[in-house]
Write an enzyme that holds these catalytic residues in place. Structure first.
Site, PDB file in Angstrom:
ATOM      1  CE1 TYR A  85      -4.169   2.109   0.319  1.00 20.16           C
ATOM      2  CE2 TYR A  85      -2.525   3.422   1.455  1.00 20.16           C
ATOM      3  CZ  TYR A  85      -3.729   3.186   0.759  1.00 20.16           C
ATOM      4  OH  TYR A  85      -4.689   4.373   0.745  1.00 20.16           O
ATOM      5  CG  PHE A 137      -6.940  17.843 -24.682  1.00 18.29           C
ATOM      6  CD1 PHE A 137      -6.977  17.394 -26.007  1.00 18.29           C
ATOM      7  CD2 PHE A 137      -7.168  17.070 -23.552  1.00 18.29           C
ATOM      8  CE1 PHE A 137      -7.281  16.050 -26.225  1.00 18.29           C
ATOM      9  CE2 PHE A 137      -7.608  15.588 -23.830  1.00 18.29           C
ATOM     10  CZ  PHE A 137      -7.728  15.034 -25.227  1.00 18.29           C
ATOM     11  CB  THR A 138     -11.893  17.555 -24.275  1.00 17.43           C
ATOM     12  OG1 THR A 138     -10.852  16.437 -24.202  1.00 17.43           O
ATOM     13  CG2 THR A 138     -12.177  17.643 -25.857  1.00 17.43           C
ATOM     14  CG  ASP A 228      -0.829  17.890 -21.788  1.00 18.38           C
ATOM     15  OD1 ASP A 228      -0.447  16.964 -21.505  1.00 18.38           O
ATOM     16  OD2 ASP A 228      -2.112  18.022 -21.863  1.00 18.38           O
ATOM     17  CE  LYS A 271      -3.480  10.262 -24.302  1.00 13.35           C
ATOM     18  NZ  LYS A 271      -4.346  10.208 -23.440  1.00 13.35           N
ATOM     19  NE  ARG A 395     -11.209  14.848 -30.361  1.00 18.39           N
ATOM     20  CZ  ARG A 395     -11.179  14.701 -29.025  1.00 18.39           C
ATOM     21  NH1 ARG A 395     -10.177  14.822 -28.414  1.00 18.39           N
ATOM     22  NH2 ARG A 395     -12.531  14.671 -28.372  1.00 18.39           N
ATOM     23  CG  PHE A 462     -16.318  14.438 -27.126  1.00 20.27           C
ATOM     24  CD1 PHE A 462     -15.368  13.288 -26.968  1.00 20.27           C
ATOM     25  CD2 PHE A 462     -16.037  15.464 -26.173  1.00 20.27           C
ATOM     26  CE1 PHE A 462     -14.476  13.456 -25.956  1.00 20.27           C
ATOM     27  CE2 PHE A 462     -15.249  15.655 -25.499  1.00 20.27           C
ATOM     28  CZ  PHE A 462     -14.384  14.436 -25.246  1.00 20.27           C
TER      29      PHE A 462
HETATM   30  C1  P61 Z   1      -6.751  11.240 -26.669  1.00 20.74           C
HETATM   31  F1  P61 Z   1     -11.406  12.067 -27.043  1.00 20.74           F
HETATM   32  N1  P61 Z   1      -6.045  12.222 -24.812  1.00 20.74           N
HETATM   33  O1  P61 Z   1      -5.894  11.895 -27.372  1.00 20.74           O
HETATM   34  P1  P61 Z   1      -6.132  10.866 -19.844  1.00 20.74           P
HETATM   35  N2  P61 Z   1      -3.635  15.874 -22.656  1.00 20.74           N
HETATM   36  C2  P61 Z   1      -3.694  15.529 -23.739  1.00 20.74           C
HETATM   37  C3  P61 Z   1      -4.312  14.567 -24.127  1.00 20.74           C
HETATM   38  O2  P61 Z   1      -4.054  14.102 -25.462  1.00 20.74           O
HETATM   39  C4  P61 Z   1      -5.196  13.612 -23.199  1.00 20.74           C
HETATM   40  C5  P61 Z   1      -5.112  14.070 -21.726  1.00 20.74           C
HETATM   41  C6  P61 Z   1      -4.427  15.071 -21.543  1.00 20.74           C
HETATM   42  C7  P61 Z   1      -6.770  11.163 -25.075  1.00 20.74           C
HETATM   43  C8  P61 Z   1      -7.870  10.326 -24.491  1.00 20.74           C
HETATM   44  C9  P61 Z   1      -9.010  11.099 -24.508  1.00 20.74           C
HETATM   45  O3  P61 Z   1     -11.846  14.232 -25.428  1.00 20.74           O
HETATM   46  C10 P61 Z   1     -10.891  13.145 -24.914  1.00 20.74           C
HETATM   47  O4  P61 Z   1      -5.023   9.926 -19.602  1.00 20.74           O
HETATM   48  C11 P61 Z   1      -2.808  16.119 -24.652  1.00 20.74           C
HETATM   49  O5  P61 Z   1      -6.854  10.414 -21.175  1.00 20.74           O
HETATM   50  O6  P61 Z   1      -6.965  11.237 -18.571  1.00 20.74           O
HETATM   51  C12 P61 Z   1      -5.835  12.403 -23.441  1.00 20.74           C
HETATM   52  O7  P61 Z   1      -5.276  12.323 -20.290  1.00 20.74           O
HETATM   53  C13 P61 Z   1      -5.719  13.389 -20.712  1.00 20.74           C
HETATM   54  C14 P61 Z   1      -9.959  10.981 -25.744  1.00 20.74           C
HETATM   55  C15 P61 Z   1      -9.201  12.200 -23.643  1.00 20.74           C
HETATM   56  C16 P61 Z   1     -10.654  12.132 -26.114  1.00 20.74           C
HETATM   57  C17 P61 Z   1     -10.115  13.074 -23.960  1.00 20.74           C
HETATM   58  O8  P61 Z   1      -7.465  10.317 -27.331  1.00 20.74           O
END
Ligand code: P61
Length: 470
Positions: A85, A137-138, A228, A271, A395, A462
């Site tokens: 833990y 970013f979303t 980021d 990623k 997107r 979305f």
């Molecule tokens: C992606 F449709 N990205 O690109 P988490 N910052 C950035 C990202 O690209 C990102 C996160 C933070 C995704 C997954 C995803 O609207 C969407 O590990 C530059 O996914 O929590 C994630 O990191 C967030 C797809 C996220 C989406 C949000 O496919």
């Protein structure tokens, strides 16, 4: 057949060919369902590719997030999970890897990127403050808004134009930040939110010169810069390739230099870092770290696991090292380019230059007869799935959501459908199948009808929205 008719990729580009620096040890069978099945599946999914079952998908280009293939080393690391833990040894491997390759002092693991975004937004934003960022970013913007912040886009104008081939389309426009500071005063700026390879702009990089200039600007005004770092390794590759003075520096060296111009970073390790789950938050300031370390135990888990299993942290620590190898990044981005160059050659409209993690098709240019509120990018994602079982992601207007003040749709300039390439997963032959499907959808473009939204969730709509054909 004569040599001029059949040529390898390398020959076509006047160089020797190169290949991925790995070979395949384990495979996962793919299933292709017929057109009738796909029509039913898409209908049941409300024309939203996020709502498709993955077993109904043939080539899955929804995202590169958590979908990459781990190496044998990473899988071996999973067996070294120390599931204590508190104080798991895997946490210390992760901490060491982040310190060594990203250069930050204090590290907190989180379950994924948005867990880290949540913490930094709550800790660093006071209600009513502004956050200047190189395109939204979303999840990032949502957490900033939920913390009471107001996001202001300060990316250069070129980023909003799919055809503009600026080599560093992710750059911050310092004049835009300066205008914000002049208008509101530096104290009203919570921080500058800088993203390496800007996702929504098409995976476009930020130059080292821009990061350096931003640091100088921020120091002058006493403003923090948080990064980021989600696809920062890919950004480092573009700097090596395009920026004067960096051709002989390794991706790892460039990554570390870039991070040094920022005060901290959050990371979706799903990623660049080649793992299926994981993230972290890192800062240099001890006081802020103490606050974050206290918050993580409320929202994620103890500060030495942050929602991750020990084995996940070990795989991540190994993935960080693999991710910064020059030959890895070159083949990763090389594969994205292979697909993009085929499509560009056929005159398919898309964001240029080709970015790091995906091809972003310009859905507005596909469907000139559709208004933006008829969801051209969502339509194109649906059409690609119908044609061949390929899954892509909208997107555009659906992703952009609504202005929290006025309740109106945001109308982003970019209306894109993303073909996102997971790392180390698909072959060049898969890319050929994808390219031919895009061409087929393009040839049908004039006959394609748009969509209307019939169900809309409140946050990040979305993901779960439903559509019907017009
Ligand atoms: C992606 F449709 N990205 O690109 P988490 N910052 C950035 C990202 O690209 C990102 C996160 C933070 C995704 C997954 C995803 O609207 C969407 O590990 C530059 O996914 O929590 C994630 O990191 C967030 C797809 C996220 C989406 C949000 O496919």
């Amino acid at each position: 057949m004569s040599d001029s008719q059949l040529r390898t990729m390398g020959q076509q580009f006047g160089r020797r060919s190169w290949a991925e620096p790995w070979k395949i040890k384990m495979v996962e069978p793919l299933r292709m369902v017929d057109r009738e099945h796909r029509e039913r599946a898409l209908d049941e999914a409300g024309f939203n590719t996020f709502l498709l079952k993955s077993e109904d998908v043939y080539i899955d280009l929804l995202t590169d997030s958590g979908t990459s293939a781990m190496s044998d080393r990473q899988w071996a690391g999973m067996l070294l999970g120390d599931e204590a833990y508190a104080g798991s040894r895997n946490f210390y491997s992760l901490e060491e890897a982040v310190q060594k390759y990203y250069g930050y002092k204090h590290i907190i693991p989180t379950h994924q990127g948005r867990g880290a975004e949540h913490l930094i937004s709550r800790a660093a934003i006071k209600p009513g403050q502004y956050i200047a960022g190189n395109m939204y970013f979303t999840t990032t913007r949502l957490h900033q808004e939920l913390a009471g912040g107001i996001f202001v886009d300060v990316i250069i104008d070129e980023a909003h134009d799919p055809q503009n081939t600026h080599p560093f389309k992710g750059n911050v426009d310092l004049e835009k930040v300066e205008a914000l500071v002049r208008r509101e005063g530096a104290a009203k700026i919570a921080y500058i939110s800088l993203a390496g390879t800007v996702n929504m702009a098409g995976g476009q990089p930020v130059s080292m010169a821009n990061a350096k200039a931003l640091r100088a600007f921020a120091d002058k005004h006493g403003i923090k810069v948080y990064l980021d770092a989600t696809r920062m390794v890919e950004n480092a590759f573009f700097i090596q390739e395009r920026e004067e003075g960096y051709a002989n520096r390794s991706v790892a060296q460039i990554l570390k230099e870039f991070c040094a111009y920022t005060d901290g970073a959050w990371m979706s390790a799903k990623k660049d870092s080649l793992v299926n789950i994981g993230g972290w938050l890192a800062v240099n300031d001890w006081t802020l770290f103490e606050e974050l370390r206290n918050m993580v135990v409320v929202y994620e888990g103890l500060h030495t696991y942050g929602g991750l299993a020990g084995r996940d942290m070990e795989a991540l620590a190994i993935g960080i090292v693999e991710s910064v190898q020059d030959d890895h990044v070159r083949s990763r981005i090389g594969q994205v380019r292979y697909l993009g160059e085929l499509l560009a050659h056929w005159g398919i409209p898309m964001v240029l230059p080709i970015g790091g993690h995906a091809i972003f098709l310009d859905a507005r240019a596909f469907y000139r007869h559709l208004r933006q509120d008829q969801f051209p990018a969502q339509t194109l994602a649906a059409e690609l799935y119908l044609d061949s079982g390929i899954r892509s992601m909208e997107r555009g207007i659906a992703s952009a959501g609504r202005d929290p003040k006025t309740g109106d749709h945001y109308y982003p300039k970019l209306e894109l459908t993303r073909l996102t390439i997971p790392r180390r997963v698909y072959t060049q032959a898969h890319m050929d199948v994808v390219a031919e499907s895009v061409r087929a959808a393009y040839e049908q473009r004039d006959k394609t009808r748009g969509l209307k939204m019939v169900y809309e969730p409140k946050y990040l709509r979305f993901f779960q929205a439903r559509f019907e054909r017009l």
